[in-house]
Write an enzyme that holds these catalytic residues in place. Structure first.
Site, PDB file in Angstrom:
ATOM      1  N   GLY A  21     106.012  40.389  76.660  1.00 46.31           N
ATOM      2  CA  GLY A  21     107.061  41.268  76.126  1.00 46.31           C
ATOM      3  C   GLY A  21     108.236  41.355  77.085  1.00 46.31           C
ATOM      4  O   GLY A  21     108.194  40.817  78.195  1.00 46.31           O
ATOM      5  N   THR A  74     109.540  43.965  78.718  1.00 45.80           N
ATOM      6  CA  THR A  74     109.340  44.754  79.937  1.00 45.80           C
ATOM      7  C   THR A  74     108.538  43.936  80.949  1.00 45.80           C
ATOM      8  O   THR A  74     108.864  43.894  82.142  1.00 45.80           O
ATOM      9  CB  THR A  74     108.607  46.087  79.615  1.00 45.80           C
ATOM     10  OG1 THR A  74     109.125  46.618  78.398  1.00 45.80           O
ATOM     11  CG2 THR A  74     108.784  47.092  80.721  1.00 45.80           C
ATOM     12  N   ALA A 125     103.882  48.149  76.113  1.00 43.61           N
ATOM     13  CA  ALA A 125     103.248  48.716  74.916  1.00 43.61           C
ATOM     14  C   ALA A 125     104.319  49.069  73.900  1.00 43.61           C
ATOM     15  O   ALA A 125     105.504  49.223  74.243  1.00 43.61           O
ATOM     16  CB  ALA A 125     102.454  49.968  75.276  1.00 43.61           C
ATOM     17  N   ASP A 126     103.901  49.172  72.653  1.00 52.01           N
ATOM     18  CA  ASP A 126     104.828  49.592  71.595  1.00 52.01           C
ATOM     19  C   ASP A 126     104.778  51.098  71.374  1.00 52.01           C
ATOM     20  O   ASP A 126     105.781  51.699  70.995  1.00 52.01           O
ATOM     21  CB  ASP A 126     104.486  48.848  70.297  1.00 52.01           C
ATOM     22  CG  ASP A 126     104.645  47.355  70.472  1.00 52.01           C
ATOM     23  OD1 ASP A 126     105.761  46.929  70.798  1.00 52.01           O
ATOM     24  OD2 ASP A 126     103.649  46.626  70.336  1.00 52.01           O
ATOM     25  N   GLY A 170     101.102  44.679  70.335  1.00 57.16           N
ATOM     26  CA  GLY A 170     101.097  43.543  69.415  1.00 57.16           C
ATOM     27  C   GLY A 170     102.434  43.273  68.768  1.00 57.16           C
ATOM     28  O   GLY A 170     102.555  42.362  67.951  1.00 57.16           O
ATOM     29  N   GLY A 171     103.451  44.056  69.162  1.00 50.50           N
ATOM     30  CA  GLY A 171     104.803  43.787  68.650  1.00 50.50           C
ATOM     31  C   GLY A 171     105.225  42.352  68.949  1.00 50.50           C
ATOM     32  O   GLY A 171     105.976  41.739  68.197  1.00 50.50           O
ATOM     33  N   GLY A 172     104.712  41.821  70.039  1.00 47.45           N
ATOM     34  CA  GLY A 172     105.038  40.438  70.423  1.00 47.45           C
ATOM     35  C   GLY A 172     103.957  39.451  70.010  1.00 47.45           C
ATOM     36  O   GLY A 172     103.967  38.296  70.447  1.00 47.45           O
ATOM     37  N   GLU A 220      95.964  39.889  75.135  1.00 47.24           N
ATOM     38  CA  GLU A 220      96.238  41.089  75.940  1.00 47.24           C
ATOM     39  C   GLU A 220      94.998  41.981  75.999  1.00 47.24           C
ATOM     40  O   GLU A 220      94.652  42.519  77.052  1.00 47.24           O
ATOM     41  CB  GLU A 220      97.418  41.861  75.329  1.00 47.24           C
ATOM     42  CG  GLU A 220      98.735  41.128  75.473  1.00 47.24           C
ATOM     43  CD  GLU A 220      99.890  41.775  74.725  1.00 47.24           C
ATOM     44  OE1 GLU A 220     101.040  41.474  75.076  1.00 47.24           O
ATOM     45  OE2 GLU A 220      99.662  42.564  73.791  1.00 47.24           O
ATOM     46  N   LYS A 267     108.825  54.886  73.995  1.00 48.90           N
ATOM     47  CA  LYS A 267     107.512  54.464  73.488  1.00 48.90           C
ATOM     48  C   LYS A 267     106.494  55.611  73.454  1.00 48.90           C
ATOM     49  O   LYS A 267     105.409  55.454  72.915  1.00 48.90           O
ATOM     50  CB  LYS A 267     106.950  53.336  74.370  1.00 48.90           C
ATOM     51  CG  LYS A 267     107.879  52.160  74.623  1.00 48.90           C
ATOM     52  CD  LYS A 267     108.067  51.331  73.389  1.00 48.90           C
ATOM     53  CE  LYS A 267     108.917  50.101  73.577  1.00 48.90           C
ATOM     54  NZ  LYS A 267     108.358  49.060  74.390  1.00 48.90           N
TER      55      LYS A 267
END
Ligand code: 5RP
Length: 249
Positions: free
Chosen positions: A60, A62, A114-115, A126-128, A134, A152
């Site tokens: 991701g 970040t 994290a999302d 899991g946005g990515g 992970e 977030k």
């Protein structure tokens, strides 16, 4: 004695407008962008991994910033276990050796974004689309450090559509099961995960009991991984906000 300034009504209105514009500009200048907050928290995470020579690394934007910072210390790092092809590519470009989880065994520390994050440090991820690897690395690590900007943080998980990775032939079946649970699944078209899976993003689930929901969705045939990280939550969350980086332990 100060000079008496006389201005007419129109000039006063104009002055007021200009002041308001100026104040808005100032406010915008004082507000950090989400990217700046991510940068701040990524830098803070570097202190948490000092002394560890093998790290687990997530996926991701970040985490990307964290890896950039790590590159400056690459002499101290033996290698990293990567959670995605994208992360592997970045690590290799920066000269950080990529290690196999099967070869390193239990990891001391895993760093990932994290999302969504609730106060119990349970997460949606899991946005990515990298949730499966992970989750494996998080489970195989002694300490999971989650890094995120403060947008977030939520009280209840579920505003962010919950990613569920599925075996392609099970997509419609799993989608119907998600509807039974009260969600609205949307197929993330044109997305094939690193494992050859597909992703359903499930909207409008209010995840009041993340532990239970994680297990229920995990048990649906065809589900590879659900993006709830409650059975293995984060151990430490670093949250980047306007006032600095807050640590939730
Ligand atoms: C990838 C993830 C990411 O950690 C999550 O989507 C957060 O990403 P970002 O740091 O870009 O906001 O779970 O599967």
């Amino acid at each position: 004695m100060g000079a008496l300034i006389v201005i007419d009504a129109e000039a006063a209105r104009q002055t007021h407008l200009n002041l308001k514009d100026l104040m808005d500009v100032k406010k915008r200048q004082n507000t950090m962008t989400q990217d700046q907050l991510k940068q701040k928290v990524a830098e803070a995470a570097l202190d948490y991994v000092k002394g560890y020579s093998i790290l687990g690394i997530g996926t991701g934007s970040t985490t990307r910033l964290f890896i950039d910072g790590l590159a400056e210390r690459r002499k101290d790092i033996e290698g990293a276990v990567s959670s995605s092809l994208a992360t592997t590519e970045q690590l290799k470009k920066l000269g950080i050796p990529v290690l196999e989880l099967n070869d390193v065994g239990t990891l001391d520390v895993y760093v990932d974004g994290a999302d969504e994050i609730n106060p119990q440090k349970q997460l949606i991820k899991g946005g990515g689309a990298a949730l499966t690897r992970e989750k494996i690395i998080a489970a195989a690590s002694k300490k999971f450090i989650c890094i995120a900007d403060d947008s977030k943080c939520v009280d209840v998980l579920g505003k962010f559509p919950l990613p569920v990775e599925v075996i392609p032939m099970a997509r419609s079946f799993v989608a119907r099961e998600m509807v039974k649970l009260g969600g609205q699944p949307v197929w993330r078209e044109n997305c094939v995960t690193d494992n050859g899976g597909q992703i359903l993003d499930v909207w409008n689930l209010s995840i009041l009991n993340p532990l239970e929901m994680e297990q229920v969705i995990n048990n649906i045939p065809g589900v590879i991984t659900v993006g709830i990280f409650a059975m293995r939550p984060a151990d430490v969350v670093l949250v980047g906000g306007e006032k600095g980086v807050r640590t939730i332990v």
